[in-house]
Design a protein around this motif. Structure first.
Motif, mmCIF file in Angstrom:
data_model
loop_
_atom_site.group_PDB
_atom_site.id
_atom_site.type_symbol
_atom_site.label_atom_id
_atom_site.label_comp_id
_atom_site.label_asym_id
_atom_site.label_seq_id
_atom_site.Cartn_x
_atom_site.Cartn_y
_atom_site.Cartn_z
ATOM 1 N N GLN A 15 0.827 -1.205 0.000
ATOM 2 C CA GLN A 15 0.000 0.000 0.000
ATOM 3 C C GLN A 15 0.861 1.255 0.000
ATOM 4 O O GLN A 15 0.606 2.204 -0.730
ATOM 5 C CB GLN A 15 -0.927 -0.008 1.229
ATOM 6 C CG GLN A 15 -2.023 -1.070 1.135
ATOM 7 C CD GLN A 15 -2.841 -1.144 2.399
ATOM 8 O OE1 GLN A 15 -2.405 -0.684 3.463
ATOM 9 N NE2 GLN A 15 -4.031 -1.732 2.300
ATOM 10 N N ARG A 41 -5.626 -3.047 -13.356
ATOM 11 C CA ARG A 41 -6.644 -3.729 -12.544
ATOM 12 C C ARG A 41 -6.064 -4.368 -11.289
ATOM 13 O O ARG A 41 -6.619 -4.205 -10.190
ATOM 14 C CB ARG A 41 -7.323 -4.799 -13.411
ATOM 15 C CG ARG A 41 -8.469 -5.547 -12.725
ATOM 16 C CD ARG A 41 -8.953 -6.707 -13.583
ATOM 17 N NE ARG A 41 -7.887 -7.700 -13.754
ATOM 18 C CZ ARG A 41 -7.547 -8.206 -14.944
ATOM 19 N NH1 ARG A 41 -8.151 -7.831 -16.049
ATOM 20 N NH2 ARG A 41 -6.565 -9.114 -15.022
ATOM 21 N N ASP A 42 -4.955 -5.076 -11.432
ATOM 22 C CA ASP A 42 -4.451 -5.892 -10.333
ATOM 23 C C ASP A 42 -3.395 -5.205 -9.472
ATOM 24 O O ASP A 42 -3.324 -5.463 -8.260
ATOM 25 C CB ASP A 42 -3.860 -7.199 -10.881
ATOM 26 C CG ASP A 42 -4.886 -8.002 -11.668
ATOM 27 O OD1 ASP A 42 -6.089 -7.878 -11.362
ATOM 28 O OD2 ASP A 42 -4.491 -8.724 -12.601
ATOM 29 N N SER A 43 -2.560 -4.352 -10.090
ATOM 30 C CA SER A 43 -1.485 -3.707 -9.326
ATOM 31 C C SER A 43 -1.857 -2.289 -8.887
ATOM 32 O O SER A 43 -1.768 -1.954 -7.711
ATOM 33 C CB SER A 43 -0.195 -3.686 -10.158
ATOM 34 O OG SER A 43 0.246 -5.009 -10.432
ATOM 35 N N LYS A 45 -4.876 -1.080 -9.135
ATOM 36 C CA LYS A 45 -6.239 -1.146 -8.600
ATOM 37 C C LYS A 45 -7.005 0.142 -8.882
ATOM 38 O O LYS A 45 -7.658 0.726 -8.011
ATOM 39 C CB LYS A 45 -6.215 -1.477 -7.107
ATOM 40 C CG LYS A 45 -5.552 -2.817 -6.804
ATOM 41 C CD LYS A 45 -5.749 -3.239 -5.382
ATOM 42 C CE LYS A 45 -5.018 -4.559 -5.076
ATOM 43 N NZ LYS A 45 -5.445 -5.660 -5.947
ATOM 44 N N LYS A 46 -6.915 0.567 -10.128
ATOM 45 C CA LYS A 46 -7.607 1.769 -10.574
ATOM 46 C C LYS A 46 -8.754 1.394 -11.515
ATOM 47 O O LYS A 46 -8.735 0.357 -12.177
ATOM 48 C CB LYS A 46 -6.646 2.697 -11.334
ATOM 49 C CG LYS A 46 -5.435 3.175 -10.547
ATOM 50 C CD LYS A 46 -5.825 4.240 -9.554
ATOM 51 C CE LYS A 46 -4.583 4.838 -8.882
ATOM 52 N NZ LYS A 46 -4.945 5.844 -7.860
#
Length: 208
Positions: A15, A41-43, A45-46
């Motif tokens: 984070q 999407r995965d890293s 997370k936008k």
């Protein structure tokens, strides 16, 4: 317990790492990613959106999307725009473009018979060489192309009015013709032979 603490530590570190990414770092990582969609999407997370943009004119752009679709480099990330999102050019595909000029006579202003007579006179003058399309557009055109000396730019196949496009496909460079539409009479000159250029693009918008 020890494993749980290690896991929590990893989550916090991830984070913090994500929070420390600057816009430039984010853009750089997106450009380097083998799968940019998965990375967002995965890293990151936008939220993101994918848009297919049709480029209708290679000279005149309606907004940011078609300008980036035409001028942007595949893989390159641009922005931020309005401080809200980045845009990555994912892929491009070609289309055929024709450069044309126009004099438009509005039949809401001119009676059809008058417009037709004037159009014939304009075409005769252009064909004889006593006037150019630019001269006639600045003098007579009732559309916005009067400001560009008649030039409509490089227009994409499929974006030109069907009746006009059908005739253009049979034209040679410099040829002039007239055609009617619901709004008036169009005097068209093909000023550039067809060429292949950027016609379509897939853009990804990444919301910050």
């Amino acid at each position: 317990m020890k494993k749980l603490l290690i896991l929590l530590s990893c989550i916090v570190a991830t984070q913090v790492s994500g929070q420390r990414l600057t816009i430039n770092q984010m853009k750089s990582k997106l450009e380097q990613a083998a799968n940019p969609i998965a990375y967002v999407r995965d890293s990151l997370k936008k939220k993101y959106s994918l848009d297919t943009v049709v480029i209708r004119n290679a000279n005149y752009f309606l907004g940011l999307a078609d300008s980036l679709a035409y001028k942007g480099k595949p893989g390159k990330v641009y922005g931020p725009f309005e401080g809200k999102y980045l845009v990555q050019v994912m892929a491009k595909a070609p289309n055929e473009f024709y450069r044309i000029s126009q004099v438009f006579l509005d039949t809401a202003v001119l009676a059809p018979r008058v417009a037709d007579s004037l159009a014939n006179s304009i075409i005769d003058r252009i064909r004889s060489g006593s006037a150019t399309m630019a001269d006639m557009a600045m003098t007579y055109s009732m559309g916005g192309e009067g400001k560009t000396k008649g030039d409509l730019g490089w227009m994409a196949r499929g974006s030109i009015q069907p009746d006009i496009e059908k005739k253009i496909l049979k034209c040679s460079k410099g040829e002039v013709f007239k055609t009617w539409s619901r709004t008036g009479l169009h005097i068209i000159q093909l000023t550039g032979m067809p060429k292949q250029d950027n016609g379509f693009a897939l853009l990804m918008r990444v919301f910050l």
